[in-house]
Design a protein around this motif. Structure first.
Motif, mmCIF file in Angstrom:
data_model
loop_
_atom_site.group_PDB
_atom_site.id
_atom_site.type_symbol
_atom_site.label_atom_id
_atom_site.label_comp_id
_atom_site.label_asym_id
_atom_site.label_seq_id
_atom_site.Cartn_x
_atom_site.Cartn_y
_atom_site.Cartn_z
ATOM 1 N N MET A 1 -64.201 97.657 -47.449
ATOM 2 C CA MET A 1 -64.771 98.765 -48.212
ATOM 3 C C MET A 1 -64.362 100.092 -47.579
ATOM 4 S SD MET A 1 -68.775 99.216 -49.020
ATOM 5 C CE MET A 1 -69.385 100.870 -48.980
ATOM 6 N N ALA A 2 -63.967 101.005 -48.444
ATOM 7 C CA ALA A 2 -63.507 102.302 -47.905
ATOM 8 C C ALA A 2 -64.677 103.102 -47.358
ATOM 9 C CB ALA A 2 -62.838 103.093 -49.021
ATOM 10 N N THR A 3 -64.413 103.811 -46.318
ATOM 11 C CA THR A 3 -65.456 104.702 -45.781
ATOM 12 C C THR A 3 -64.975 106.140 -45.941
ATOM 13 O OG1 THR A 3 -64.484 104.503 -43.608
ATOM 14 C CG2 THR A 3 -66.340 103.044 -44.088
ATOM 15 N N PHE A 4 -65.930 107.004 -46.150
ATOM 16 C CA PHE A 4 -65.586 108.410 -46.353
ATOM 17 C C PHE A 4 -66.147 109.249 -45.211
ATOM 18 C CE2 PHE A 4 -65.665 106.457 -50.511
ATOM 19 C CZ PHE A 4 -64.459 106.885 -51.033
ATOM 20 N N ALA A 5 -65.322 110.178 -44.745
ATOM 21 C CA ALA A 5 -65.786 111.077 -43.680
ATOM 22 C C ALA A 5 -66.808 112.053 -44.256
ATOM 23 C CB ALA A 5 -64.602 111.842 -43.122
ATOM 24 N N GLU A 6 -67.738 112.442 -43.448
ATOM 25 C CA GLU A 6 -68.728 113.448 -43.861
ATOM 26 C C GLU A 6 -68.001 114.755 -44.190
ATOM 27 O OE1 GLU A 6 -72.306 113.868 -44.013
ATOM 28 O OE2 GLU A 6 -71.935 111.767 -44.463
ATOM 29 N N PRO A 7 -68.328 115.413 -45.292
ATOM 30 C CA PRO A 7 -67.665 116.687 -45.555
ATOM 31 C C PRO A 7 -68.074 117.729 -44.505
ATOM 32 C CG PRO A 7 -69.424 116.309 -47.134
ATOM 33 C CD PRO A 7 -69.298 115.065 -46.318
ATOM 34 N N LEU A 8 -67.123 118.654 -44.245
ATOM 35 C CA LEU A 8 -67.421 119.697 -43.262
ATOM 36 C C LEU A 8 -68.544 120.614 -43.737
ATOM 37 C CD1 LEU A 8 -63.797 120.733 -42.270
ATOM 38 C CD2 LEU A 8 -65.461 119.584 -40.817
ATOM 39 N N ARG A 9 -68.541 120.887 -45.030
ATOM 40 C CA ARG A 9 -69.527 121.797 -45.618
ATOM 41 C C ARG A 9 -70.093 121.139 -46.868
ATOM 42 N NH1 ARG A 9 -67.886 123.969 -41.688
ATOM 43 N NH2 ARG A 9 -67.319 126.129 -41.323
ATOM 44 N N PRO A 10 -71.290 121.508 -47.288
ATOM 45 C CA PRO A 10 -71.805 120.934 -48.534
ATOM 46 C C PRO A 10 -70.956 121.352 -49.728
ATOM 47 C CG PRO A 10 -73.199 122.712 -47.746
ATOM 48 C CD PRO A 10 -72.203 122.448 -46.674
ATOM 49 N N ASN A 11 -70.975 120.535 -50.740
ATOM 50 C CA ASN A 11 -70.202 120.828 -51.937
ATOM 51 C C ASN A 11 -70.946 121.881 -52.756
ATOM 52 O OD1 ASN A 11 -68.658 120.909 -54.170
ATOM 53 N ND2 ASN A 11 -69.023 118.798 -54.804
ATOM 54 N N VAL A 12 -70.669 123.146 -52.436
ATOM 55 C CA VAL A 12 -71.494 124.218 -53.002
ATOM 56 C C VAL A 12 -71.294 124.403 -54.493
ATOM 57 C CG1 VAL A 12 -71.752 125.507 -50.896
ATOM 58 C CG2 VAL A 12 -69.757 125.901 -52.317
ATOM 59 N N ALA A 13 -70.106 124.073 -54.985
ATOM 60 C CA ALA A 13 -69.849 124.335 -56.401
ATOM 61 C C ALA A 13 -70.703 123.452 -57.298
ATOM 62 C CB ALA A 13 -68.383 124.135 -56.718
ATOM 63 N N SER A 14 -71.172 122.319 -56.762
ATOM 64 C CA SER A 14 -71.969 121.426 -57.593
ATOM 65 C C SER A 14 -73.460 121.618 -57.330
ATOM 66 C CB SER A 14 -71.571 119.975 -57.333
ATOM 67 O OG SER A 14 -71.865 119.634 -56.009
ATOM 68 N N ALA A 15 -73.819 122.553 -56.489
ATOM 69 C CA ALA A 15 -75.233 122.767 -56.184
ATOM 70 C C ALA A 15 -75.600 124.207 -56.503
ATOM 71 C CB ALA A 15 -75.485 122.492 -54.708
ATOM 72 N N ASP A 16 -76.867 124.462 -56.663
ATOM 73 C CA ASP A 16 -77.317 125.840 -56.803
ATOM 74 C C ASP A 16 -77.034 126.560 -55.500
ATOM 75 O OD1 ASP A 16 -80.198 125.296 -58.866
ATOM 76 O OD2 ASP A 16 -78.189 125.943 -59.353
ATOM 77 N N VAL A 17 -76.339 127.683 -55.593
ATOM 78 C CA VAL A 17 -76.041 128.407 -54.367
ATOM 79 C C VAL A 17 -77.239 129.286 -54.036
ATOM 80 C CG1 VAL A 17 -74.468 130.009 -53.263
ATOM 81 C CG2 VAL A 17 -73.609 128.335 -54.859
ATOM 82 N N GLN A 18 -77.794 129.067 -52.857
ATOM 83 C CA GLN A 18 -78.989 129.815 -52.482
ATOM 84 C C GLN A 18 -78.636 130.940 -51.517
ATOM 85 O OE1 GLN A 18 -82.239 127.116 -51.588
ATOM 86 N NE2 GLN A 18 -81.042 125.493 -52.527
ATOM 87 N N LEU A 19 -79.582 131.825 -51.314
ATOM 88 C CA LEU A 19 -79.357 132.998 -50.477
ATOM 89 C C LEU A 19 -80.353 132.992 -49.322
ATOM 90 C CD1 LEU A 19 -79.021 135.613 -53.362
ATOM 91 C CD2 LEU A 19 -77.171 134.504 -52.137
ATOM 92 N N PRO A 20 -80.056 132.259 -48.267
ATOM 93 C CA PRO A 20 -81.017 132.179 -47.163
ATOM 94 C C PRO A 20 -81.268 133.523 -46.488
ATOM 95 C CG PRO A 20 -79.326 130.501 -46.964
ATOM 96 C CD PRO A 20 -78.880 131.423 -48.031
ATOM 97 N N GLY A 21 -80.325 134.447 -46.598
ATOM 98 C CA GLY A 21 -80.507 135.750 -45.945
ATOM 99 C C GLY A 21 -81.391 136.696 -46.725
ATOM 100 N N VAL A 22 -81.839 136.280 -47.918
ATOM 101 C CA VAL A 22 -82.664 137.167 -48.745
ATOM 102 C C VAL A 22 -84.053 136.559 -48.835
ATOM 103 C CG1 VAL A 22 -82.829 138.327 -50.967
ATOM 104 C CG2 VAL A 22 -80.595 137.792 -50.037
ATOM 105 N N ARG A 23 -85.054 137.263 -48.309
ATOM 106 C CA ARG A 23 -86.364 136.646 -48.145
ATOM 107 C C ARG A 23 -87.337 136.983 -49.270
ATOM 108 N NH1 ARG A 23 -87.001 134.999 -42.901
ATOM 109 N NH2 ARG A 23 -88.743 133.783 -43.700
ATOM 110 N N ASP A 24 -87.246 138.166 -49.852
ATOM 111 C CA ASP A 24 -88.191 138.496 -50.931
ATOM 112 C C ASP A 24 -87.616 139.557 -51.875
ATOM 113 O OD1 ASP A 24 -88.527 140.884 -49.556
ATOM 114 O OD2 ASP A 24 -90.227 140.095 -48.418
#
Lengths: 480, 166
Positions: A1-24
């Motif tokens: 069975m093939a194994t896949f390496a962990e991606p270096l970064r999350p796949n942002v294009a398929s997720a809601d992009v959030q803004l952790p630097g913006v608090r309110d």
């Protein structure tokens, strides 16, 4: 069975992009409104843009006075820099509508912080493009003959002509995209109005905001309107560059008469527009200190879009050669050979290198997340896409069916000055825009900032004061 | 004479609770929110916006006009070009499409203006500039004798400030 390496970064294009630097919400207002303060650098850039515009304006006045003969046209090449630049600027406009409308319908989270910039870019790019057919006709005061208006001679334009389709497509596009920009700005202008201390500016903003109050019924109708405008803009943007491509495809000229032209032009337009978005947004996020709004993840996702459209365009380039070979038409085959290995080889290879080869670097995630590389690449894309239109127009016209008719084309100083002036005109409007109105959509950024909740127990990821907690490393966000 | 109360809330859940309570007590009110939120929309449970009807009508009028102007002007000068029909519906679809988008889009914007009652040029009652900043707001309109109860309801659900407006 093939194994896949962990991606270096999350796949942002398929997720809601959030803004952790913006608090309110208050932080959003303070930081975005803070970008409106003029700086010495901005005045300098505006001065350069106005100077470039004046060069172009002077050249146009010269051309109007002395005639179109100064434009470098020589039979058989009677379309040149003006039509090339017209198609270039219309194309630039397309990414704005793609980002603001099409990505809105697809609920792509990464559009939120870049769409205002892209939308303003669309309006100013189409304003710039619209000047070129008027410059090109030589007698600009007669351009209104293209518009079907009632007149005593009862003469009407020919609705079977692609040039008349162009008038309808471009004027509709300019009207709809500027309306889309303005109505999207209304809630943000209301924010500026309520924070403004200068009475005159407050009055002007009050008029521009039309008395918007952020009430629930206003938002309800606004959101519905926004959805329908996005739904109208989506086919509109696809139609506009299809219509522009008909200017060529309806002719029998070798290299033009191809059914592939509409999708090829639309993909190229979106590709060039994303290039210009990078050219604009990367300095803005740096100089306005908006790196926590336009994050590396946003750039990464937009770079994927650039890579995809580059490959569509590259595919179209290659298919054109294949179709020319497969058609068996000698004139068509000769034209394509001449395009790449003949007189115009240098222009074709600039196009192929900038639009097909360099963007392949975006397969590297490291380069997609490198703003300096994206900026450099965007300049190559802009150059490459201008040359794409050069390669479509000049080699075709200079190398048609009859060898005795073949000719050459060299742009004159008037052509090049007006080209420089168009960049000055575009950036002048854009620079004025970014210091008067928010370059990041305040209300839409607030939508992705988690709202304050009364009870910490009821709010996931909120601290006792109601501010959201910093995101963990497992959350798609900004990690650089 | 009807009077009003303007209440400011810091938190969205407090605002939604206050909306539910005011609805139960049959008050008339307007909610303000710095950004559109589904929580508020669900709490208010307002009817669907009629903007879509304007869009449909505008789009149909636009496409009709586009085809009509192209066909009518062609029939007016019946000149055969390239053996094509005088009124060629295929190229005229481009004109019809563009005018559909133009008129449809402008009707949609007009619908938003009409239904939202903007532009508003008169001084605004029941509004506070903080509602475009970070706070949620509710403006309650009621007969003077019911205002006390409304104020208590708003404060009980977390209003940080309640003031009278008339």
């Amino acid at each position: 069975m093939a194994t896949f390496a962990e991606p270096l970064r999350p796949n942002v294009a398929s997720a809601d992009v959030q803004l952790p630097g913006v608090r309110d919400y208050e932080q959003v207002d303070t930081e975005i409104i803070g970008t409106l303060k003029p700086t010495a650098g901005w005045f300098g850039a505006l001065g350069v843009a106005i100077a470039m515009f004046l060069v172009g304006a002077a050249a146009w006045i010269y051309q109007i006075y002395w005639g179109l003969g100064n434009a470098g046209y020589a039979p058989p090449v009677m379309w040149g820099v003006y039509i090339i630049t017209f198609v270039f600027w219309v194309g630039i406009g397309h990414a704005g509508t793609l980002i603001s409308a099409i990505l809105f319908l697809f609920r792509a989270g990464f559009r939120t912080t870049i769409y205002r910039c892209a939308e303003a870019m669309t309006v100013f790019a189409v304003m710039t493009a619209g000047l070129f057919p008027i410059i090109h006709i030589g007698r600009p005061w007669k351009f209104f003959w293209l518009i079907p208006y009632p007149n005593w001679r009862l003469i009407w334009p020919n609705f079977k002509s692609p040039l008349v389709w162009d008038v309808f497509a471009i004027s509709t596009y300019l009207t709809v995209s500027s309306t889309f920009l303005y109505v999207g700005l209304i809630p943000d202008i209301a924010v500026l109005r309520d924070r403004e201390t200068n009475p005159l500016r407050k009055r002007i903003l009050a008029i521009l905001s039309l008395g918007w109050r952020n009430s629930e019924p206003e938002w309800r109708h606004f959101m519905k309107m926004y959805l329908f405008l996005a739904a109208f803009s989506t086919p509109l943007v696809l139609s506009v560059h299809s219509v522009v491509s008909f200017d060529f495809a309806m002719a029998l000229t070798p290299g033009w008469h191809a059914t592939i032209f509409p999708p090829y032009f639309v993909a190229g337009a979106i590709f060039s527009g994303i290039g210009m978005v990078f050219t604009i947004i990367i300095p803005i996020r740096k100089f306005f200190k908006l790196q926590h709004y336009v994050t590396i993840n946003h750039l990464d996702a937009a770079a994927k879009l650039a890579l995809f459209t580059s490959m569509v365009v590259g595919c179209a380039y290659l298919i054109e050669f294949w179709v020319a070979w497969y058609s068996g038409v000698a004139a068509e085959q000769d034209y394509f050979w001449n395009r790449v290995f003949g007189e115009w080889w240098w222009a074709a290879w600039i196009m192929l290198t900038c639009n097909m080869i360099f963007p392949l670097s975006l397969f590297s995630q490291k380069l997609r997340r490198n703003p300096t590389w994206l900026f450099i690449l965007s300049i190559f894309i802009n150059i490459g896409m201008w040359f794409e239109r050069f390669v479509i127009i000049v080699p075709s016209l200079s190398h048609e069916f009859e060898p005795w008719q073949w000719g050459h084309y060299v742009p004159s100083w008037v052509d090049m000055s007006i080209l420089v002036g168009s960049f000055g005109w575009f950036f002048m409007w854009f620079l004025l825009f970014i210091k008067q109105l928010p370059v990041v959509a305040i209300a839409e950024v607030k939508e992705i900032v988690p709202p304050k909740l009364r009870s910490h127990a009821r709010g996931h990821g909120l601290d006792p004061s109601g501010h959201h907690l910093p995101y963990g490393t497992e959350t798609p966000g900004e990690f650089d | 004479m009807r009077r009003g109360l303007v209440a400011a809330f810091r938190e969205i859940d407090a605002t939604c609770d206050a909306i539910e309570a005011l609805k139960k007590k049959k008050y008339e009110f307007t909610v303000y929110t710095p950004t559109p939120r589904h929580e508020i929309e669900h709490a208010v449970a307002a009817p669907m916006s009629p903007v879509r009807r304007y869009t449909l009508i505008g789009g149909l009028l636009g496409v009709t006009f586009g085809y009509w102007i192209a066909v009518w002007t062609s029939e007016y000068w019946p000149l055969v070009v390239g053996g094509k029909a005088i009124a060629s519906w295929i190229p005229y679809t481009i004109i019809g499409f563009e005018t559909m988008v133009l008129v449809g889009a402008l009707s949609t914007v007009a619908a938003m203006f009409i239904n939202s009652r903007i532009p508003k040029i008169t001084a605004t009652v029941g509004f506070d500039p903080r509602f475009t900043h970070g706070d949620y707001g509710i403006f309650v309109e009621a007969a003077p004798e019911r205002l006390k109860e409304a104020e208590e309801t708003l404060r009980a659900h977390g209003a940080v400030e309640v003031r009278g407006e008339s």
